[in-house]
Design an enzyme around this catalytic site. Structure first.
Site, PDB file in Angstrom:
ATOM      1  N   THR A   1       0.815  -1.218   0.000  1.00  0.00           N
ATOM      2  CA  THR A   1       0.000   0.000   0.000  1.00  0.00           C
ATOM      3  C   THR A   1       0.848   1.267   0.000  1.00  0.00           C
ATOM      4  O   THR A   1       1.956   1.285   0.559  1.00  0.00           O
ATOM      5  CB  THR A   1      -0.924   0.008   1.237  1.00  0.00           C
ATOM      6  OG1 THR A   1      -1.536   1.290   1.350  1.00  0.00           O
ATOM      7  CG2 THR A   1      -0.155  -0.253   2.511  1.00  0.00           C
TER       8      THR A   1
ATOM      9  N   TYR B   1      -1.737  -0.073   9.890  1.00  0.00           N
ATOM     10  CA  TYR B   1      -2.007  -0.742   8.614  1.00  0.00           C
ATOM     11  C   TYR B   1      -0.764  -0.609   7.726  1.00  0.00           C
ATOM     12  O   TYR B   1      -0.209  -1.606   7.229  1.00  0.00           O
ATOM     13  CB  TYR B   1      -3.237  -0.123   7.950  1.00  0.00           C
ATOM     14  CG  TYR B   1      -3.437  -0.530   6.513  1.00  0.00           C
ATOM     15  CD1 TYR B   1      -3.555  -1.872   6.164  1.00  0.00           C
ATOM     16  CD2 TYR B   1      -3.484   0.434   5.495  1.00  0.00           C
ATOM     17  CE1 TYR B   1      -3.722  -2.254   4.839  1.00  0.00           C
ATOM     18  CE2 TYR B   1      -3.665   0.066   4.177  1.00  0.00           C
ATOM     19  CZ  TYR B   1      -3.773  -1.273   3.854  1.00  0.00           C
ATOM     20  OH  TYR B   1      -3.936  -1.633   2.537  1.00  0.00           O
TER      21      TYR B   1
END
Ligand code: UDP
Length: 327
Positions: free
Chosen positions: A117, A141
């Site tokens: 990501t 995350y």
């Protein structure tokens, strides 16, 4: 034709990847614990239910299907939740991935495509985000994904595990043929939340922060169509099958849109008002995340075809109105 173990194949991106793999002549074997995914979304190949932290189950699945590659999508991926429950993110994402990587290597499967990501870059003002940019995540995350990237590099050195890492920007849209789409419980991502506000499933969209240092005060993101994104994964598989070196690729279009611009486009695509309120910032959000790289185009030959806001919102809206899953 390759057999590919697709973790998270019952989820949003994983299910689209299974369709793209099947369409390219491959066999996608979904491995999913159905915690956030949907049994109904597994339509394009065999299904194996299991959890990534269950090594014995992984060993059995590798032995049964003998995949030549892994595409690893399964992960928790909500920034808000990650801020509140870092332990959950580190345990699920990192421990699960490490178990999977060890099982793959033990089974002799040394080709790995990983879903990372842009959140690994963090909040960097006035920096062009390409694959060489520093990784300074601001939520667990992003940190958990960065850690998995590091694990992959270590396993390449020790075990010859070849990998392609894709750092996604914001994924949106749905299969234009309506076979699969985005469906989270609860829904937290901007476009599906907005569509729920438009059709009255929720009272309104809350804009998380209007005081960012951007032209209209709202966060800017680079949106990429899920079908374009998964096409890149098929190219990544080809890359590994051709014996090329491990590589990192950003997947974004290089164009950034603010939350207000996405709302405006949604109004125009759906021809409906978007009920919204303005709220405080959500912890862990970066001001601006836009890809500054064309490496995927130049090296992989990737060509985004549907990644305009009207097409992404239009496909998501059609899916929202007609598609649904049951467990
Ligand atoms: N956002 C928002 N309201 C929502 C959901 C998201 O204002 O209900 C904003 C969020 O703050 C971010 C952008 O929309 O700036 C994209 O958020 P999303 O959760 O879709 O993806 P992320 O960028 O966190 O991966």
């Amino acid at each position: 034709m390759a057999t590919v173990l697709v973790t998270g194949g019952a989820g949003y991106i994983g299910s689209h990847a299974c369709k793209a793999l099947r369409n390219a002549g491959h066999v996608p074997v979904t491995f999913d614990n159905i915690s956030t995914g949907w049994r109904d979304a597994v339509k394009f190949g065999p299904f194996e239910e299991g959890d990534l932290t269950d090594r014995a189950r992984l060993d059995a699945v590798f032995a049964k299907h003998k995949p030549v590659a892994v595409m690893h999508f399964a992960a928790l991926s909500q920034v808000g939740e990650a801020m509140q429950k870092p332990g959950l993110y580190w345990h699920n994402n990192v421990t699960g991935s490490l178990t999977l990587i060890e099982a793959a290597v033990a089974a002799g499967c040394r080709n790995f495509v990983f879903s990372s990501t842009c959140a690994t870059y963090g909040d960097q003002d006035n920096v062009v985000l390409d694959e060489t940019s520093a990784q300074m995540p601001v939520n667990s995350y992003g940190s958990s994904k960065r850690a998995i990237e590091e694990i992959l590099r270590d396993f390449e050195v020790a075990e010859g595990l070849k990998h392609v890492i894709f750092r996604y920007f914001n994924v949106a849209g749905a299969d234009p043929e309506g076979e699969v789409g985005e469906h989270h419980r609860p829904e937290t991502h901007l476009i599906p939340v907005m569509l729920e506000a438009i059709d009255g499933t929720r009272p309104a969209l809350t804009i998380y922060g209007t005081d960012y240092d951007t032209p209209d005060g709202t966060c800017i993101r680079d949106y990429v169509h899920v079908c374009d994104l998964v096409d890149a994964h098929v190219l990544g598989l080809d890359w590994l099958m051709a014996g090329k070196d491990s590589r990192v690729f950003n997947l974004g279009t290089g164009s950034g849109f603010s939350v207000r611009e996405v709302i405006e486009q949604s109004r125009s695509v759906t021809n409906r008002e978007v009920p919204y309120t303005e709220g405080p910032r959500r912890g862990g959000d970066c001001t601006r995340l836009v890809s500054g790289s064309t490496r995927a185009e130049t090296e992989l030959g990737w060509q985004p075809k549907r990644s305009t806001l009207p097409e992404m919102i239009g496909d998501a809206w059609r899916w929202h109105q007609t598609g649904h899953y049951d467990k």
